[in-house]
Design an enzyme around this catalytic site. Sequence first.
Site, short mmCIF file in Angstrom:
data_model
loop_
_atom_site.label_atom_id
_atom_site.label_comp_id
_atom_site.label_asym_id
_atom_site.label_seq_id
_atom_site.Cartn_x
_atom_site.Cartn_y
_atom_site.Cartn_z
N LYS A 191 0.80 -1.29 -0.01
CA LYS A 191 0.00 -0.21 0.19
C LYS A 191 0.86 1.09 -0.07
O LYS A 191 2.12 1.19 0.03
CB LYS A 191 -0.76 -0.08 1.21
CG LYS A 191 -2.02 -1.25 0.86
CD LYS A 191 -3.08 -0.93 0.00
CE LYS A 191 -3.64 -2.27 -0.55
NZ LYS A 191 -4.55 -3.14 0.50
C1 LIG Z 1 -5.61 -3.98 0.70
C2 LIG Z 1 -7.11 -4.00 0.62
C3 LIG Z 1 -7.70 -4.20 2.00
C4 LIG Z 1 -7.57 -4.75 2.88
O1 LIG Z 1 -6.49 -4.15 3.55
P1 LIG Z 1 -5.91 -5.12 4.89
O2 LIG Z 1 -4.86 -4.02 5.50
O3 LIG Z 1 -4.83 -5.91 4.05
O4 LIG Z 1 -6.74 -5.66 5.72
C5 LIG Z 1 -9.20 -3.62 1.72
N1 LIG Z 1 -9.74 -2.73 0.56
C6 LIG Z 1 -9.14 -2.60 -0.37
C7 LIG Z 1 -9.50 -1.98 -1.53
C8 LIG Z 1 -7.50 -3.05 -0.38
O5 LIG Z 1 -6.82 -2.96 -1.45
#
Ligand SMILES: *Cc1c(COP(=O)(O)O)cnc(C)c1O
Length: 391
Positions: A191
């Site tokens: 991210k």
């Molecule tokens: C990565 C992601 C999540 C989940 O995030 P985590 O921190 O892994 O729980 C939720 N929504 C979207 C759109 C994502 O890309």
Amino acid sequence: MAQAVEAQGTLRVPFHRPSIGEEEIAAVVACLRSGWLTSGHRVQEFEQHFAAYIGAAHAVAVNSCTAAMHLALLAAGIGSGDEVITSPYTFVGTCEAIHYTGARPVFADIDPVTGNIDVAAAEAAITPRTRAALPVHLGGYPCDMVRLQQLASAHDLVLIDDAAHALESRAANGKIGTLGRATCFSFYATKNITTGEGGMLTCADAGLAERARVLRLHGLSRDAWKRYSAAGAWFYDVIEHGFKYNLTDLAAAIGIEQLKKADALHRRRATIAARYTEAFAGIPGLTPPATPVAGTHAWHLYLLQLDHPRLRRNALIDELRERRVQCSVHFIPLHLMTYFRQRYGFRGGELPQAEALYQRVVSLPIFPAMTDGDVDYVIAAVQEIVARYHL
Ligand SMILES: *Cc1c(COP(=O)(O)O)cnc(C)c1O
């Protein structure tokens, strides 16, 4: 969405590589030496810096964005018997968080240009049981928060937004993180900023933040770290059904350093996106991603759309692969997933825009550590492959 485990040495350009510097490494070492590894003052400091960065009154750190969405829904009173309208065009965690509460996920189709929830489709999906809407800012393109806020207030819905891609996004009416009842961010390895695994909930409501703080740590009446600090007492009580969702100080130590770099990392991704778009704009068969008319795109993803029937997405991915460029696909619509179909009776064909976008989209590498040479390499590879089709 496991991280690419493939031997990266065989790739010229991997799909992602995190930007971890000496600052993050030193912060983790200092945390290890301090003797305090789990939730403590580093988590508090990360929350304070995050709230200031977003401009939100409260920030509550948890161990994933999925956990943040689960707690936001619970703290807003969503539970079994309720329906929550969301986008099918997202990662599993969005739907899973709704599922955890016992509420029913209801998908509204997407806008084919942005891939974000179509507000008119969301409105059409409202029933007497609808209690909340959980839109997703796909790739960092901000949802139309003006219309979503209007929809929420007209139908008395709780608006919670999935900002897993949208740390730096701004909608026409303000910064993402300040516009929903609660907003949820992810610090997963790929991210915009990362703590390995981690998440954050922001909100303006002190009561909601306090409830999320209790729920994230077993429903305990006080934060565990205070129990062991000099000021703390040994006594605690369990005041409600809670969860083990707290973030560690080790993760927060990384997050504090990453957050300082967020704007610079974002600028670099925006530059890469602009170079891609300039290169692909005039090429038949390719539609670069839209940029918001008002607001800011976080450019977590670069979603290139293929718009010619002879240009097949899977073939393009394979040919880029042969040129040692790793791509991905965001997203396989959730109503096509076996478990959600079995559990909720979703059927293929019911969300045509989401299904069509999924068929024609490819995510190109867009991470700050890419060099200009890497970007040029990806551009040349895409141009060469597409030229051979004579579209
Ligand atoms: C990565 C992601 C999540 C989940 O995030 P985590 O921190 O892994 O729980 C939720 N929504 C979207 C759109 C994502 O890309």
